[in-house]
Design a protein around this motif. Structure first.
Motif, PDB file in Angstrom:
ATOM      1  N   ALA A  32      -4.256  -3.015 -11.555  1.00  0.00           N
ATOM      2  CA  ALA A  32      -5.126  -3.855 -10.725  1.00  0.00           C
ATOM      3  C   ALA A  32      -4.294  -4.728  -9.798  1.00  0.00           C
ATOM      4  O   ALA A  32      -4.621  -4.868  -8.617  1.00  0.00           O
ATOM      5  CB  ALA A  32      -6.025  -4.717 -11.609  1.00  0.00           C
ATOM      6  N   GLN A  33      -3.218  -5.289 -10.296  1.00  0.00           N
ATOM      7  CA  GLN A  33      -2.349  -6.125  -9.469  1.00  0.00           C
ATOM      8  C   GLN A  33      -1.741  -5.319  -8.334  1.00  0.00           C
ATOM      9  O   GLN A  33      -1.652  -5.790  -7.202  1.00  0.00           O
ATOM     10  CB  GLN A  33      -1.249  -6.751 -10.336  1.00  0.00           C
ATOM     11  CG  GLN A  33      -0.422  -7.775  -9.607  1.00  0.00           C
ATOM     12  CD  GLN A  33      -1.239  -8.969  -9.149  1.00  0.00           C
ATOM     13  OE1 GLN A  33      -2.017  -9.525  -9.897  1.00  0.00           O
ATOM     14  NE2 GLN A  33      -1.057  -9.360  -7.906  1.00  0.00           N
ATOM     15  N   LYS A  34      -1.333  -4.093  -8.631  1.00  0.00           N
ATOM     16  CA  LYS A  34      -0.764  -3.221  -7.607  1.00  0.00           C
ATOM     17  C   LYS A  34      -1.791  -2.962  -6.502  1.00  0.00           C
ATOM     18  O   LYS A  34      -1.466  -3.032  -5.312  1.00  0.00           O
ATOM     19  CB  LYS A  34      -0.318  -1.900  -8.241  1.00  0.00           C
ATOM     20  CG  LYS A  34       0.255  -0.920  -7.257  1.00  0.00           C
ATOM     21  CD  LYS A  34       0.644   0.372  -7.940  1.00  0.00           C
ATOM     22  CE  LYS A  34       1.121   1.398  -6.919  1.00  0.00           C
ATOM     23  NZ  LYS A  34       1.418   2.691  -7.525  1.00  0.00           N
ATOM     24  N   LEU A  35      -3.026  -2.688  -6.881  1.00  0.00           N
ATOM     25  CA  LEU A  35      -4.080  -2.446  -5.894  1.00  0.00           C
ATOM     26  C   LEU A  35      -4.365  -3.685  -5.066  1.00  0.00           C
ATOM     27  O   LEU A  35      -4.546  -3.598  -3.853  1.00  0.00           O
ATOM     28  CB  LEU A  35      -5.363  -1.981  -6.591  1.00  0.00           C
ATOM     29  CG  LEU A  35      -5.606  -0.483  -6.629  1.00  0.00           C
ATOM     30  CD1 LEU A  35      -5.973   0.082  -5.299  1.00  0.00           C
ATOM     31  CD2 LEU A  35      -4.530   0.283  -7.295  1.00  0.00           C
ATOM     32  N   MET A  36      -4.408  -4.858  -5.703  1.00  0.00           N
ATOM     33  CA  MET A  36      -4.648  -6.100  -4.964  1.00  0.00           C
ATOM     34  C   MET A  36      -3.550  -6.335  -3.928  1.00  0.00           C
ATOM     35  O   MET A  36      -3.837  -6.729  -2.792  1.00  0.00           O
ATOM     36  CB  MET A  36      -4.736  -7.287  -5.919  1.00  0.00           C
ATOM     37  CG  MET A  36      -6.034  -7.315  -6.687  1.00  0.00           C
ATOM     38  SD  MET A  36      -6.271  -8.823  -7.624  1.00  0.00           S
ATOM     39  CE  MET A  36      -5.161  -8.564  -8.990  1.00  0.00           C
ATOM     40  N   THR A  37      -2.314  -6.057  -4.291  1.00  0.00           N
ATOM     41  CA  THR A  37      -1.198  -6.219  -3.363  1.00  0.00           C
ATOM     42  C   THR A  37      -1.333  -5.254  -2.189  1.00  0.00           C
ATOM     43  O   THR A  37      -1.147  -5.640  -1.032  1.00  0.00           O
ATOM     44  CB  THR A  37       0.148  -6.000  -4.084  1.00  0.00           C
ATOM     45  OG1 THR A  37       0.256  -6.956  -5.140  1.00  0.00           O
ATOM     46  CG2 THR A  37       1.320  -6.131  -3.135  1.00  0.00           C
ATOM     47  N   GLU A  38      -1.672  -4.010  -2.464  1.00  0.00           N
ATOM     48  CA  GLU A  38      -1.837  -3.005  -1.403  1.00  0.00           C
ATOM     49  C   GLU A  38      -2.980  -3.372  -0.472  1.00  0.00           C
ATOM     50  O   GLU A  38      -2.864  -3.220   0.746  1.00  0.00           O
ATOM     51  CB  GLU A  38      -2.039  -1.626  -2.005  1.00  0.00           C
ATOM     52  CG  GLU A  38      -0.781  -1.083  -2.652  1.00  0.00           C
ATOM     53  CD  GLU A  38      -0.948   0.327  -3.198  1.00  0.00           C
ATOM     54  OE1 GLU A  38      -1.885   1.033  -2.796  1.00  0.00           O
ATOM     55  OE2 GLU A  38      -0.115   0.720  -4.032  1.00  0.00           O
ATOM     56  N   ILE A  39      -4.082  -3.867  -1.019  1.00  0.00           N
ATOM     57  CA  ILE A  39      -5.221  -4.262  -0.188  1.00  0.00           C
ATOM     58  C   ILE A  39      -4.832  -5.445   0.699  1.00  0.00           C
ATOM     59  O   ILE A  39      -5.138  -5.462   1.887  1.00  0.00           O
ATOM     60  CB  ILE A  39      -6.444  -4.598  -1.065  1.00  0.00           C
ATOM     61  CG1 ILE A  39      -6.976  -3.305  -1.691  1.00  0.00           C
ATOM     62  CG2 ILE A  39      -7.520  -5.292  -0.244  1.00  0.00           C
ATOM     63  CD1 ILE A  39      -8.002  -3.536  -2.782  1.00  0.00           C
ATOM     64  N   LYS A  40      -4.150  -6.433   0.129  1.00  0.00           N
ATOM     65  CA  LYS A  40      -3.739  -7.609   0.907  1.00  0.00           C
ATOM     66  C   LYS A  40      -2.793  -7.210   2.035  1.00  0.00           C
ATOM     67  O   LYS A  40      -2.819  -7.816   3.107  1.00  0.00           O
ATOM     68  CB  LYS A  40      -3.080  -8.648  -0.001  1.00  0.00           C
ATOM     69  CG  LYS A  40      -4.071  -9.360  -0.888  1.00  0.00           C
ATOM     70  CD  LYS A  40      -3.373 -10.330  -1.814  1.00  0.00           C
ATOM     71  CE  LYS A  40      -4.374 -10.973  -2.760  1.00  0.00           C
ATOM     72  NZ  LYS A  40      -3.718 -11.869  -3.721  1.00  0.00           N
ATOM     73  N   ASN A  41      -1.963  -6.203   1.828  1.00  0.00           N
ATOM     74  CA  ASN A  41      -1.042  -5.758   2.866  1.00  0.00           C
ATOM     75  C   ASN A  41      -1.771  -5.046   4.005  1.00  0.00           C
ATOM     76  O   ASN A  41      -1.232  -4.941   5.108  1.00  0.00           O
ATOM     77  CB  ASN A  41       0.025  -4.838   2.278  1.00  0.00           C
ATOM     78  CG  ASN A  41       1.046  -5.576   1.443  1.00  0.00           C
ATOM     79  OD1 ASN A  41       1.238  -6.771   1.608  1.00  0.00           O
ATOM     80  ND2 ASN A  41       1.671  -4.874   0.529  1.00  0.00           N
ATOM     81  N   CYS A  42      -2.959  -4.568   3.752  1.00  0.00           N
ATOM     82  CA  CYS A  42      -3.743  -3.865   4.771  1.00  0.00           C
ATOM     83  C   CYS A  42      -4.555  -4.791   5.652  1.00  0.00           C
ATOM     84  O   CYS A  42      -4.965  -4.409   6.750  1.00  0.00           O
ATOM     85  CB  CYS A  42      -4.693  -2.863   4.113  1.00  0.00           C
ATOM     86  SG  CYS A  42      -3.846  -1.471   3.358  1.00  0.00           S
ATOM     87  N   ILE A  43      -4.791  -6.020   5.177  1.00  0.00           N
ATOM     88  CA  ILE A  43      -5.631  -6.914   5.974  1.00  0.00           C
ATOM     89  C   ILE A  43      -4.836  -8.013   6.636  1.00  0.00           C
ATOM     90  O   ILE A  43      -3.725  -8.237   6.437  1.00  0.00           O
ATOM     91  CB  ILE A  43      -6.772  -7.524   5.146  1.00  0.00           C
ATOM     92  CG1 ILE A  43      -6.243  -8.240   3.910  1.00  0.00           C
ATOM     93  CG2 ILE A  43      -7.759  -6.461   4.763  1.00  0.00           C
ATOM     94  CD1 ILE A  43      -7.303  -8.974   3.129  1.00  0.00           C
TER      95      ILE A  43
END
Length: 43
Positions: A32-43
């Motif tokens: 979940a943390q990995k996904l949150m980091t990836e999403i934040k990098n996209c926005i």
């Protein structure tokens, strides 16, 4: 095969819910943390 992630946009709040499953709580949390980091990098 032993892990999955489900992303769900909230219809009532400006958030994305992240559901994960893995072989342990620690691995699910890390996923979940990995996904949150990836999403934040996209926005």
């Amino acid at each position: 095969d032993s892990e999955w992630v489900h992303l769900r946009k909230s219809n009532t709040e400006p958030i994305i819910r992240i559901y994960t499953e893995s072989t342990s709580q620690a691995k699910a949390d890390a996923l979940a943390q990995k996904l949150m980091t990836e999403i934040k990098n996209c926005i």
